[in-house]
Motif scaffolding. Structure first.
Motif, PDB file in Angstrom:
ATOM      1  N   LEU A 170       0.930  -1.076  -0.020  1.00  0.00           N
ATOM      2  CA  LEU A 170      -0.080   0.030  -0.110  1.00  0.00           C
ATOM      3  C   LEU A 170       0.766   1.146   0.003  1.00  0.00           C
ATOM      4  CD1 LEU A 170      -2.722  -1.023   2.397  1.00  0.00           C
ATOM      5  CD2 LEU A 170      -2.816  -1.038  -0.052  1.00  0.00           C
ATOM      6  N   LEU A 171       2.257   1.201   0.767  1.00  0.00           N
ATOM      7  CA  LEU A 171       2.828   2.501   0.759  1.00  0.00           C
ATOM      8  C   LEU A 171       3.509   2.523  -0.432  1.00  0.00           C
ATOM      9  CD1 LEU A 171       4.446   1.980   4.227  1.00  0.00           C
ATOM     10  CD2 LEU A 171       2.684   3.417   3.535  1.00  0.00           C
ATOM     11  N   ILE A 172       3.969   1.525  -1.227  1.00  0.00           N
ATOM     12  CA  ILE A 172       4.166   1.674  -2.678  1.00  0.00           C
ATOM     13  C   ILE A 172       3.157   2.300  -3.392  1.00  0.00           C
ATOM     14  CG2 ILE A 172       4.784   0.139  -4.833  1.00  0.00           C
ATOM     15  CD1 ILE A 172       6.603  -1.760  -2.856  1.00  0.00           C
ATOM     16  N   ILE A 173       2.089   2.155  -3.456  1.00  0.00           N
ATOM     17  CA  ILE A 173       1.203   2.775  -4.273  1.00  0.00           C
ATOM     18  C   ILE A 173       0.947   4.266  -3.819  1.00  0.00           C
ATOM     19  CG2 ILE A 173      -1.493   2.861  -4.834  1.00  0.00           C
ATOM     20  CD1 ILE A 173      -0.005   0.573  -5.992  1.00  0.00           C
ATOM     21  N   VAL A 174       1.203   4.520  -2.807  1.00  0.00           N
ATOM     22  CA  VAL A 174       0.984   6.047  -2.624  1.00  0.00           C
ATOM     23  C   VAL A 174       2.474   6.744  -3.004  1.00  0.00           C
ATOM     24  CG1 VAL A 174       1.082   7.477  -0.561  1.00  0.00           C
ATOM     25  CG2 VAL A 174      -0.283   5.280  -0.204  1.00  0.00           C
ATOM     26  N   ALA A 175       3.499   6.013  -2.834  1.00  0.00           N
ATOM     27  CA  ALA A 175       4.777   6.579  -3.326  1.00  0.00           C
ATOM     28  C   ALA A 175       4.571   6.937  -4.822  1.00  0.00           C
ATOM     29  CB  ALA A 175       5.949   5.667  -3.185  1.00  0.00           C
ATOM     30  N   LEU A 176       4.157   5.664  -5.417  1.00  0.00           N
ATOM     31  CA  LEU A 176       4.153   5.981  -7.065  1.00  0.00           C
ATOM     32  C   LEU A 176       3.162   6.561  -7.377  1.00  0.00           C
ATOM     33  CD1 LEU A 176       4.044   1.835  -7.955  1.00  0.00           C
ATOM     34  CD2 LEU A 176       5.739   3.724  -8.194  1.00  0.00           C
ATOM     35  N   GLY A 184       4.084  15.313 -13.455  1.00  0.00           N
ATOM     36  CA  GLY A 184       2.844  15.892 -14.501  1.00  0.00           C
ATOM     37  C   GLY A 184       2.121  14.967 -15.332  1.00  0.00           C
ATOM     38  N   ASP A 185       1.921  13.639 -14.997  1.00  0.00           N
ATOM     39  CA  ASP A 185       1.673  12.650 -15.747  1.00  0.00           C
ATOM     40  C   ASP A 185       0.031  12.369 -15.127  1.00  0.00           C
ATOM     41  OD1 ASP A 185       3.578  12.454 -17.339  1.00  0.00           O
ATOM     42  OD2 ASP A 185       4.615  10.819 -16.534  1.00  0.00           O
ATOM     43  N   GLY A 186      -0.285  12.630 -14.034  1.00  0.00           N
ATOM     44  CA  GLY A 186      -1.585  12.402 -13.449  1.00  0.00           C
ATOM     45  C   GLY A 186      -2.647  13.274 -13.655  1.00  0.00           C
ATOM     46  N   ASP A 187      -3.806  13.118 -13.394  1.00  0.00           N
ATOM     47  CA  ASP A 187      -4.789  14.142 -13.535  1.00  0.00           C
ATOM     48  C   ASP A 187      -5.615  14.091 -12.403  1.00  0.00           C
ATOM     49  OD1 ASP A 187      -7.054  15.380 -14.498  1.00  0.00           O
ATOM     50  OD2 ASP A 187      -8.039  14.036 -15.700  1.00  0.00           O
ATOM     51  N   VAL A 188      -5.265  15.390 -11.648  1.00  0.00           N
ATOM     52  CA  VAL A 188      -6.069  15.603 -10.404  1.00  0.00           C
ATOM     53  C   VAL A 188      -7.221  15.935 -10.560  1.00  0.00           C
ATOM     54  CG1 VAL A 188      -3.656  16.426  -9.136  1.00  0.00           C
ATOM     55  CG2 VAL A 188      -5.035  18.039 -10.451  1.00  0.00           C
ATOM     56  N   GLY A 189      -7.711  16.292 -11.684  1.00  0.00           N
ATOM     57  CA  GLY A 189      -9.308  16.786 -11.920  1.00  0.00           C
ATOM     58  C   GLY A 189      -9.953  15.616 -11.561  1.00  0.00           C
ATOM     59  N   SER A 270     -11.013  -3.208 -13.672  1.00  0.00           N
ATOM     60  CA  SER A 270      -9.853  -4.131 -13.236  1.00  0.00           C
ATOM     61  C   SER A 270     -10.097  -4.586 -11.894  1.00  0.00           C
ATOM     62  CB  SER A 270      -8.593  -3.167 -13.178  1.00  0.00           C
ATOM     63  OG  SER A 270      -7.607  -4.072 -12.504  1.00  0.00           O
ATOM     64  N   SER A 271      -9.941  -5.888 -11.708  1.00  0.00           N
ATOM     65  CA  SER A 271     -10.096  -6.742 -10.597  1.00  0.00           C
ATOM     66  C   SER A 271      -8.895  -6.503  -9.808  1.00  0.00           C
ATOM     67  CB  SER A 271     -10.720  -7.856 -10.926  1.00  0.00           C
ATOM     68  OG  SER A 271      -9.416  -8.776 -11.578  1.00  0.00           O
ATOM     69  N   GLY A 272      -7.629  -6.113 -10.606  1.00  0.00           N
ATOM     70  CA  GLY A 272      -6.579  -5.896  -9.647  1.00  0.00           C
ATOM     71  C   GLY A 272      -6.195  -4.443  -9.923  1.00  0.00           C
ATOM     72  N   PRO A 273      -6.866  -3.273  -9.195  1.00  0.00           N
ATOM     73  CA  PRO A 273      -7.036  -2.016  -9.600  1.00  0.00           C
ATOM     74  C   PRO A 273      -5.527  -1.307  -9.194  1.00  0.00           C
ATOM     75  CG  PRO A 273      -8.402  -2.293  -7.655  1.00  0.00           C
ATOM     76  CD  PRO A 273      -8.286  -3.627  -8.171  1.00  0.00           C
ATOM     77  N   LEU A 274      -5.127  -1.793  -8.018  1.00  0.00           N
ATOM     78  CA  LEU A 274      -3.786  -1.073  -7.731  1.00  0.00           C
ATOM     79  C   LEU A 274      -2.576  -1.500  -8.609  1.00  0.00           C
ATOM     80  CD1 LEU A 274      -3.819  -1.341  -3.844  1.00  0.00           C
ATOM     81  CD2 LEU A 274      -4.824   0.492  -5.157  1.00  0.00           C
ATOM     82  N   LEU A 275      -2.637  -2.626  -9.297  1.00  0.00           N
ATOM     83  CA  LEU A 275      -1.912  -2.859 -10.510  1.00  0.00           C
ATOM     84  C   LEU A 275      -1.791  -2.026 -11.575  1.00  0.00           C
ATOM     85  CD1 LEU A 275       0.240  -5.158 -11.266  1.00  0.00           C
ATOM     86  CD2 LEU A 275      -1.568  -6.341 -12.444  1.00  0.00           C
ATOM     87  N   GLU A 276      -3.106  -1.332 -11.686  1.00  0.00           N
ATOM     88  CA  GLU A 276      -2.991  -0.489 -12.668  1.00  0.00           C
ATOM     89  C   GLU A 276      -2.238   0.989 -12.645  1.00  0.00           C
ATOM     90  OE1 GLU A 276      -4.700  -1.103 -15.711  1.00  0.00           O
ATOM     91  OE2 GLU A 276      -5.544  -3.028 -15.044  1.00  0.00           O
ATOM     92  N   VAL A 277      -2.090   1.193 -11.221  1.00  0.00           N
ATOM     93  CA  VAL A 277      -1.298   2.316 -10.888  1.00  0.00           C
ATOM     94  C   VAL A 277      -0.001   1.848 -11.045  1.00  0.00           C
ATOM     95  CG1 VAL A 277      -0.618   3.578  -8.815  1.00  0.00           C
ATOM     96  CG2 VAL A 277      -2.921   2.897  -9.118  1.00  0.00           C
ATOM     97  N   VAL A 278       0.556   0.922 -10.724  1.00  0.00           N
ATOM     98  CA  VAL A 278       2.052   0.517 -11.070  1.00  0.00           C
ATOM     99  C   VAL A 278       2.277   0.614 -12.698  1.00  0.00           C
ATOM    100  CG1 VAL A 278       3.604  -1.554 -11.159  1.00  0.00           C
ATOM    101  CG2 VAL A 278       1.882  -1.023  -9.130  1.00  0.00           C
ATOM    102  N   HIS A 279       1.332  -0.041 -13.456  1.00  0.00           N
ATOM    103  CA  HIS A 279       1.621   0.091 -14.753  1.00  0.00           C
ATOM    104  C   HIS A 279       1.643   1.596 -15.181  1.00  0.00           C
ATOM    105  CE1 HIS A 279       0.972  -4.055 -15.864  1.00  0.00           C
ATOM    106  NE2 HIS A 279      -0.048  -4.357 -15.493  1.00  0.00           N
ATOM    107  N   ALA A 280       0.796   2.348 -14.629  1.00  0.00           N
ATOM    108  CA  ALA A 280       0.718   3.948 -15.188  1.00  0.00           C
ATOM    109  C   ALA A 280       2.291   4.580 -14.590  1.00  0.00           C
ATOM    110  CB  ALA A 280      -0.424   4.477 -14.593  1.00  0.00           C
TER     111      ALA A 280
END
Length: 446
Positions: A170-176, A184-189, A270-280
């Motif tokens: 979980l901490l890895i996801i927060v850091a990523l 500048g690749d995310g969308d805070v909107g 996705s049934s593995g939603p946090l994996l999508e964060v890793v990919h992004a």
């Protein structure tokens, strides 16, 4: 969500449980129970219900969980004995209500294992091999049952390592998520997008909060260690509220990271939603994170399976369920019939329901328990209990009971039907055991 039911004190011999838990130890115990596998699987489902602002229903679920936690804090310090919701309901409303509370906890445990089994067979496993989810769930549950039957010592040793791994994930996801936003690749909107094409913002938040609530359950079983806590009046509320606040902060940050990093539609599918964060975000091998997620899901399912089988065994030993469930393996001294029965039920649920449906069913069953606990606080105010116990402001259990009703109204009809069947079975078994107990009490002594 993960937990282990603790033994009742040996009142017959006058030997209570050893008070060995300090406030920090209790804090980490509760935090380990709450910070479980649910968020690894359900962030996408919450996004599907609530929209891009995933963090909002997670925050709402935290507030609602704190309301009921305040009731548990009062009852656990007032009656610092193992037994939990079933004990409180029995004291407030009688043995039948106590049985219903215990049965709902047992059923919720079985449903939770089924949900996690389906989560194990989803996109996280697909990073290694592509197999049918239902088949994976059945094999997965069979392997967990074998480990459960082998012995609790082996199971709990595995839990220590697995808990560290799942929190690290979980901490890895927060850091990523933070790294992705900094470059500048995310969308805070997306963080302010509440609602879906079919629901307005308010309905979407309530609907998402039902699923988000699943991520916070686990705190309720911590009452079983109140008897083993030094100065529970002081330690238990601090540890309980502190652990929930910490888990809430981590979950909200995970929700923000996931929503900012990944388009809502992709997250929801996705049934593995946090994996999508890793990919992004990149930087972490997807297979490594998938392995972390699989460990988290397996650990949550294992510990909840242990709790469910031991609770079934205990209820059978007390004459509340069929006595065959008390059978144990001669060599291992583990309740193999209770393990087999709860595993088979979990298998049936896993192959007939989706993760979202099963998670909502679990929440519905726990809402019944939590409603009873919130009302029990008010009813038991007539009993002074121990001289010095935590007392929650009266408005909080009232709001806690109301929140249970409000969340229950957001649960879909299909889930209600499943839940009502479970409650009907519990009512029949409760009536049978209550009648048997009355006949036994009325029988003349030889």
């Amino acid at each position: 969500m993960s937990s282990i039911q603790h033994a009742q004190p040996d009142t017959a011999s006058g030997a209570g449980l050893k008070r060995a838990l300090t406030t920090p130890l209790l804090y980490f115990f509760i935090l380990g129970d709450v910070l479980g596998a649910g968020v690894y699987v359900l962030v996408g489902q919450v996004a599907a219900d609530a929209g891009g602002a995933v963090w909002v229903p997670l925050l709402v679920a935290l507030v609602l969980a704190l309301l009921t936690a305040s009731s548990y804090a009062e009852l656990a310090t007032k009656y610092p004995k193992a037994g939990g919701a079933s004990h409180y309901a029995t004291k407030a409303f009688g043995p039948f209500a106590g049985f219903i509370a215990g049965f709902c906890m047992l059923a919720a445990g079985v449903v939770s294992v089924a949900a996690l089994a389906r989560g194990f067979g989803g996109d996280y496993l697909s990073a290694f091999v592509d197999l049918p989810v239902a088949a994976v769930a059945v094999v997965f549950l069979a392997l967990l049952a074998a480990l459960n039957a082998r012995g609790i010592q082996e199971s709990t040793r595995a839990n220590v390592v697995a808990t560290v791994i799942e929190v690290g994930g979980l901490l890895i996801i927060v850091a990523l998520g933070g790294w992705l936003l900094l470059r500048g690749d995310g969308d805070v909107g997306r963080l302010t997008q509440l609602g879906t094409p079919g629901e307005n913002a308010a309905s979407a938040v309530l609907s998402g909060s039902v699923l988000a609530y699943y991520s916070f359950v686990g705190f309720e079983t911590s009452v079983n260690v109140a008897e083993e806590t030094r100065n529970p009046r002081r330690s238990y509320p601090r540890a309980l509220f502190g652990a929930l606040a910490t888990a809430g902060a981590v979950y909200v940050l995970v929700g923000i990271a996931a929503s900012a990093a990944v388009p809502t539609s992709r997250l929801a599918a996705s049934s593995g939603p946090l994996l999508e964060v890793v990919h992004a975000a990149g930087g972490v091998p997807p297979r490594l994170f998938s392995a972390i997620a699989l460990v988290a899901v397996a650990n949550g399912a294992l510990l909840t399976g242990i709790m469910s089988s031991r609770l079934a065994f205990g209820m059978a030993r007390d004459g509340l369920l069929p006595s065959v469930l008390t059978s144990v393996l001669p060599s291992r001294r583990t309740p193999w019939v209770a393990i087999a029965a709860t595993t088979i039920l979990a298998m049936v649920l896993a192959v007939t329901g989706s993760v979202a449906t099963l998670a909502s069913t679990l929440v519905l069953l726990l809402l019944v328990v939590f409603f009873m606990v919130n009302i029990a606080v008010l009813v038991l105010r007539r009993d002074t209990g121990t001289a010095d116990h935590f007392r929650t402001p009266t408005v909080l259990p009232v709001l806690g009971a109301v929140s249970c009703v409000v969340l229950a109204t957001q649960i879909e009809a299909e889930v209600w039907w499943r839940g009502l069947v479970v409650l009907a079975v519990g009512a029949v078994l409760g009536a049978i055991s209550h009648r048997a107990a009355r006949r036994k009490a009325a029988a003349p002594t030889p």
